[in-house]
Design an enzyme around this catalytic site. Sequence first.
Site, PDB file in Angstrom:
ATOM      1  N   CYS A 262       2.106   6.100   6.660  1.00  9.70           N
ATOM      2  CA  CYS A 262       3.795   5.685   6.613  1.00  9.70           C
ATOM      3  C   CYS A 262       3.677   7.144   5.575  1.00  9.70           C
ATOM      4  CB  CYS A 262       3.492   4.661   6.270  1.00  9.70           C
ATOM      5  SG  CYS A 262       5.094   4.541   5.288  1.00  9.70           S
TER       6      CYS A 262
ATOM      7  N   GLU B  74       8.718  -2.329   2.708  1.00 17.42           N
ATOM      8  CA  GLU B  74       7.676  -1.942   1.995  1.00 17.42           C
ATOM      9  C   GLU B  74       6.870  -2.936   1.015  1.00 17.42           C
ATOM     10  OE1 GLU B  74       6.541   1.961   5.326  1.00 17.42           O
ATOM     11  OE2 GLU B  74       5.413   1.558   2.951  1.00 17.42           O
TER      12      GLU B  74
END
Length: 367
Positions: free
Chosen positions: A357, A115
């Site tokens: 997330c 990410e």
Amino acid sequence: MGTGSIRHPQSMFHVKHPRRYNGVMDTPIKTLSIQQLEDCVKNAGLPKFRAGQILSWIYHKNVSSFQEMTNLPQAARDQFDASFPIYMPTIVDKQTSFDGSRKYLLELNDGALVETVGLPSPDGRLTVCVSSQSGCAMACAFCATGKAGLTRSLVPGEFIDQIHVVQDDYDERVTNVVVMGQGEPFANYDATLAALRIMNHPKLLNIGARHITVSTCGLIKGINTFADEPEQFTLAISLHAAHQEVRDKLMPRLASQPLKDLRRALVSYTEKTGRRFSFEYALMKNQNDSEDDLNALIAYCRGLLCHVNLIPLNNIDDSPIKPASSNQLKHWESQLQSKGIAASIRASRGSDIAAACGQLAYKRQNN
Ligand code: SAH
């Protein structure tokens, strides 16, 4: 998790076999440091300035093949093409926050996922929160990345790829980098430093060393080595507790690196560099937010050249660890300040996409 949240499908964690050419194992070009690439160019019998050209094509112009390197002789292009593959990441998901930050899920050549976050500021800065590993081995109790364990460490060029993704998507120059994404950078020290040097190089990304921050959970060997690096990179330490037993519970893999040894390394860091570092302290309800914890933090910081960033914890689904209240954050800030310790509450960025997330700390750099 909300709809559109980034998932990490297990099926994507496969490792493709490295490409072979003429029986010789290839070296993906992005695994190399500046120095190593210069050595390869020399070994290929080319003059040194060719290394500068190749670096510029890869890290300044972000090309994906040697054939695009039009100022290289055709023979050199073919020679490098044959054994130094250039891998590019794929954006497999992207989320945009109401505050303008964007989070990307990138798939690397072997299927590993990382990410990256872009954090624009009203003053024109564009900060990238970069991952140093796919996953993380540190298993901190409050961190979602730690739950899945480590997939693998990133190579230098994969740090830079993350910057290019953000730069291209915003169509703006990246001004600041924080290595605060997934992974523990000092568990991947050499690649991290090689990446920092590519970011910092005036002919490559030209990002000022003081605008590049590395955040570590507190690996002492890494801190000591970092203090000896010639560049003025910025250091942040994820402290989260100043009581050993509280820290051992929250950050179990750090138990072998006691707070008193960490403190000694930080004193020596400032003696060597003259630079201030920051502590990250995420306040977690009934975990590390008592008056006793506060007093321990005050005692720990006394005499250190530090800044304390108080962080609102990102809530992680299914986790018993919950954020402390915003009043509690304000109380800690004013108490620290009243004791002469520089402290601020770090504004959470992209809280809506982070909530989906919980893996990255969406934070604004304060330098
Ligand atoms: N391993 C490095 C860098 C990656 S973590 C480190 O520990 O510093 C980046 C930051 O996010 C760290 O300060 C980490 O403690 C913090 N963090 C992890 N989970 C978090 C959460 N749920 N809420 C807020 N910050 C979190």
